[in-house]
Each structure stands twice: as structure tokens, then as C-alpha cells.
Design an enzyme around this catalytic site. Structure first.
Site, PDB file in Angstrom:
ATOM      1  N   GLN A   9       7.002  -0.343  11.232  1.00 34.35           N
ATOM      2  CA  GLN A   9       5.803  -1.151  11.485  1.00 34.35           C
ATOM      3  C   GLN A   9       5.373  -0.968  12.934  1.00 34.35           C
ATOM      4  OE1 GLN A   9       4.064  -2.951   9.095  1.00 34.35           O
ATOM      5  NE2 GLN A   9       2.519  -3.227  10.681  1.00 34.35           N
ATOM      6  N   LYS A  34       3.773  -6.288   2.452  1.00 39.65           N
ATOM      7  CA  LYS A  34       4.242  -5.026   1.865  1.00 39.65           C
ATOM      8  C   LYS A  34       5.420  -5.277   0.920  1.00 39.65           C
ATOM      9  CE  LYS A  34       2.302  -2.559   5.747  1.00 39.65           C
ATOM     10  NZ  LYS A  34       2.467  -1.960   7.087  1.00 39.65           N
ATOM     11  N   ASP A  88       4.124   6.411   5.650  1.00 39.98           N
ATOM     12  CA  ASP A  88       2.977   6.012   6.464  1.00 39.98           C
ATOM     13  C   ASP A  88       2.178   7.227   6.941  1.00 39.98           C
ATOM     14  OD1 ASP A  88       2.135   3.443   6.798  1.00 39.98           O
ATOM     15  OD2 ASP A  88       3.316   3.030   8.595  1.00 39.98           O
TER      16      ASP A  88
END
Lengths: 293, 293
Positions: free
Chosen positions: A98, A54, A121
Site C-alpha cells: 500500500q 481490499k 498493482d
């Protein structure tokens, strides 16, 4: 029929190029550089490599990124404080936690610390709640499901009225992609480990989304001739011919299925590259939300 | 086969009796009387009669209720202030915003003013978001969907693995009941106005949930022999024989369908009574959340 192999790498590259241009335009206009903060907890090698990818993608597009790495034994309070700090930091536009987080951490409480305007996200419960409701619009939609819809829209003239069968009901893929497909007016069947006669269900599908994490599980004779198959699985199978001892395969028995489907994504090189491109798009969007450009 | 007619009135009465006992137990223990606040905006006659029925149910169970009635031209700000006042009032355990709200009011913003611990209708986006996610538990679940699951659990030994077809994807019934059925491990197909060949979809169902609001729309020959049919529709059809000029019918052609199904809910007297019983259960639960008893 031999299926069209959907080139996710190429689709993602085009998308990334367009994002890069928009980032540059912003910079030319003197606007803030978009900035993504990632929060990684512990030493899970897969998570580490995802986060690394990322940051690399950010760098390639001119998006600034900040990586925070916390030990696996971080407390709930310390972790929430870090997220709250990023939430308060006006120079950070997107925050990505994450997942998975270590056992003992209340994941939802951590996700709720992310302001929904920075929730690149799309996993904040309010964004998911809006995704499940008519006339409500999530600010961000989870990246892999967005990538799936993006690929489908390129392959299919209209998703409306199509029979979509989703295998898997995970928080990250199966459920949000099901909700997106309903929003696109598909008739959606949500299947999972307790489904009885899965092959029969899949045979009814114009669109098959496989997201169960079982190597080569979906057989060619389950697939209706002409169906579009999106394979989200990424599974390791032993392969002594490879130096690393394994290769990656999807949830669908690709070699046989491509003789039945009209279009199919390969693994790797299908949905995977789209996930990161969608994250980049969300990071850019998070910046545009702030300055309205 | 002639179907068992599911007696929603009786099921609701049993549930109400049990709630009444629990309310009395609380009172005997010296605990706070549960209190439900309703907020009604405007003069919609259906909304008025629903709110009235809710207050009547509260009174019959020993639950205190407070009714706030605001004019149709109330501003967003005034409405939110009222909700915030109720949110801050420790003597109010549950808050119900009667939907729909007038045009021009941002419904979601109003619903978000309800603390999720007082959200007895289960429509707060966080409660809906949790409903859509594994390993997350909504504090409250919407009442009609809860009532549907309650009736199903009485009729069917296990919902797990059953094919459930839901007609309708509304925020109030179709979508939340679909999410509940997924949580119960049913294989769920979400159908709606854009579904192609609806009869064929319904024929695959062990469980049919009809929530589309079209009188007698679902025909007997769509129903798989032995299926369980839950009819959520409440539709007026002209009936000159009745004094009021109409009668209420469901979404399912009941007279014919009951010869095919193994069990079916009538309209009225099916799901309807359960909705209010579930609201009462939620109001009681809201009080127990405060004092932990």
C-alpha cells in the site's frame, strides 16, 4: 446535450460477479484458492481504509487475503524482509504494497522485492518499463488506469485515433494511463501543472482523463461537446449539510460538464469502484499464472 | 524567417572533446580505462557499420572497446551467456547490445542480462521504467533521446511549458524522448501512424520531434512559425547524381521547413552525431559509477 452518466459501480459489480464465478470454478476444479497479501506501513487513515476495502472485496469473492501491518518506523531491511517472505511463499499469489510508504523508505527498492508475477498493482519498474515499450507486455497493469480503459472501451467503439488529453502525470494514474492509451493507438497529450493554456489543450480532446486532485478544476467550457470525460479525482470539499462536514467531488465541474460531454464519470461511483475490481481481477490472474488455468 | 541550422556535428565534437579530457584525467589519476563491450549478432550491414562507428569513437577518446560478434543463428542461451560473461567481467563498464536482434531471439530477456549499472544504451526495462516514473532516476537514458534533449537545451532557454509534439512512439526514440520531455515539464503530445490530422497536431507545437522514418514526410506548412524542429529520421532516397545512387534525408521537408522554423536539425549532421557522443558519455559514466570519480 446531457451526458450519459457512466455507472462505475454497476460496471464494477458485473466484473466482480464474473471474477467470483471464476474463483468458484477454480475451487470446483480443486485448484488453489487465489490469495492476496497486503502490506501496510504506518497509520495513514486513508491507506488503512483502502486496505480494509481490499480485504473486504477479497472476502466477498472467495479470494483469500493476508494483511501485514507494520509500524511507521519499520526499517527498510525489515520491510524488504517481509516482502521477500511473501515473495517466497507459494500460497501467496499477489502482493500489494500500500503506497505511499513513509518518508525514509526507498519505495522502488521495496517494489522491486515483489516478483513481477505477483505484482498485482503493476508498479514494479519492469512492469512499468514494459508498459512503456512496444512489443513488450507487462504481466500486470496498474489498477486505476486499467479501470479507466475498461470504462472507455464500454463507451467508445474504438479508442484508436482519438485525441486523448490526460491531466496529471502521476506514477499511479496519469503516466500509466497515458502509456495504455498510446498502446490503444490514441493520440495522447500529457498535461500537468506546468502546462500553458490547459483549457485550450482540453478543448482538443475526444477523451479527457482528469487526474490532478483539484476539486472542480476542469470547467465545462474547456470540454469539447461530445467528449468522453473520465474523472479520477477524489477531493474533499467542505459541506456543513453533511454529518461528516465534507463531501467528495472530482477534478471536473461535474454539474456543468455533464451538459457538454457525451459521457462522464461521477465522483464517487465512477472510476473508484473499478480500481478495486481490477485489483481482484489481477489477484485471480496471479493465481492462474501459477497453475496455468 | 530562415531557421538557424543546428550543427549537431559541432555540438557532438565539443562534447567528445570534453569526454576525451575526462578520460585522460582519469588515466592521469591512475583510474581504470573505461571499457565498452558491444555485442553484435548476425550480418545486418547497417548494424555492422553502427558498431564499427562506436568502436572508432571509443578509440578516438581513449575508451577501450571490446567487440563480440555472434552468428545470426546463435541460440538465446548462448547469447545470454555472452552477455552474462560481460556482466561479470569487472574490466567491462558498459555493455551495448546492438539492436535489432534476429527473429526468434527474445530481445527483452537479453537486455535484462545487462546489469542496469552497465546498461549504457538505457534499454533495460528497469531503466525505461524509471524514466517513466516521477522521483525515480534511470541510471542511463537512451542515447538518441538524450542527444535530442541536449540540442534542445542549447536552442531553447527553457523546455518547461513548451508544447512538444513527438511523431513516432518507437522504443528507441519516440517513447523515451516523450518521457524525457515530460520530465522536463513540456506538455507532450505523442503522435503515430494512427493519429488523425497530424498536420493540425504539428501546428500546435513549439517543439517538433520527427522520428517516423518517412522521407520528407513533415511539410513546411505543418510547422508553426518559430518552432524548433528536431529531425531524427534517416531515410535513403534515390539520387542518380550521387556515386552511391542515393542520398540521406530526414523525416522533415528540410528545404521548405527551414523557412518557417526558428531552428532545425539537418540530416545528416543533426541528431546523428549526438547519439554516438551520448553513448561515449554513458560509457565514461559507467566507469565513474564503479570507482565513484
Amino acid at each position: 446535450m446531457t451526458a450519459k452518466i457512466i455507472d462505475g459501480k454497476k460496471a464494477a459489480a458485473e466484473l466482480m460477479e464474473s471474477i467470483q464465478k471464476q474463483v468458484k470454478n477454480r475451487s470446483d476444479m480443486g485448484l488453489l484458492q487465489p490469495c492476496l497479501a497486503t502490506i501496510l506501513v504506518g497509520e495513514n487513515p486513508a491507506s488503512q481504509s483502502y486496505v480494509k476495502a481490499k480485504h473486504k472485496a477479497c472476502a466477498s469473492l472467495g479470494i483469500r487475503s493476508v494483511g501485514i501491518h507494520l509500524p511507521a518506523d519499520v526499517t527498510q531491511k525489515e520491510l524488504e524482509k517481509k516482502v521477500n517472505d511473501m515473495a517466497a511463499d507459494a500460497s501467496v499469489h499477489g502482493i500489494l504494497i500500500q503506497l505511499p510508504l513513509p518518508d525514509g523508505i526507498d519505495e522502488e527498492k521495496v517494489l522491486q522485492c515483489v516478483p513481477i508475477e505477483k505484482d498485482v498493482d503493476g508498479f514494479h519498474p519492469v512492469n512499468i518499463g514494459r508498459l512503456a515499450q512496444k512489443n513488450r507486455n507487462p504481466i500486470f497493469v496498474p489498477c486505476t488506469p486499467s479501470g479507466i480503459i475498461y470504462l472507455l472501451e464500454k463507451e467508445i467503439e474504438s479508442i484508436e485515433g482519438k485525441n486523448a488529453v490526460v491531466l496529471g502525470r502521476s506514477n499511479i494514474v496519469g503516466m500509466p494511463v497515458s502509456l495504455l492509451l498510446v498502446r490503444q493507438n490514441a493520440t495522447v497529450t500529457i498535461c500537468h501543472s506546468r502546462t500553458i493554456d490547459l483549457p485550450e489543450k482540453v478543448r482538443g480532446a475526444d477523451i479527457v482523463i482528469a487526474a490532478i486532485g483539484r476539486a472542480n478544476f476542469v470547467k465545462a467550457n474547456w470540454i469539447r461537446p461530445g467528449a468522453v470525460v473520465i474523472d479520477v479525482g477524489v477531493n474533499r470539499v467542505d459541506d456543513p449539510m453533511r454529518k461528516r462536514g465534507y463531501r467528495l467531488v472530482g477534478d471536473v465541474d461535474f454539474g456543468a460538464a455533464k451538459e457538454v460531454a457525451s459521457a462522464i464519470t461521477p465522483v464517487p461511483g465512477g472510476v473508484g469502484p473499478l480500481t478495486i475490481a481490477m485489483l481482484m481481477r489481477n489477484a485471480l490472474r496471479a493465481a492462474t499464472l501459477v497453475d496455468g488455468v
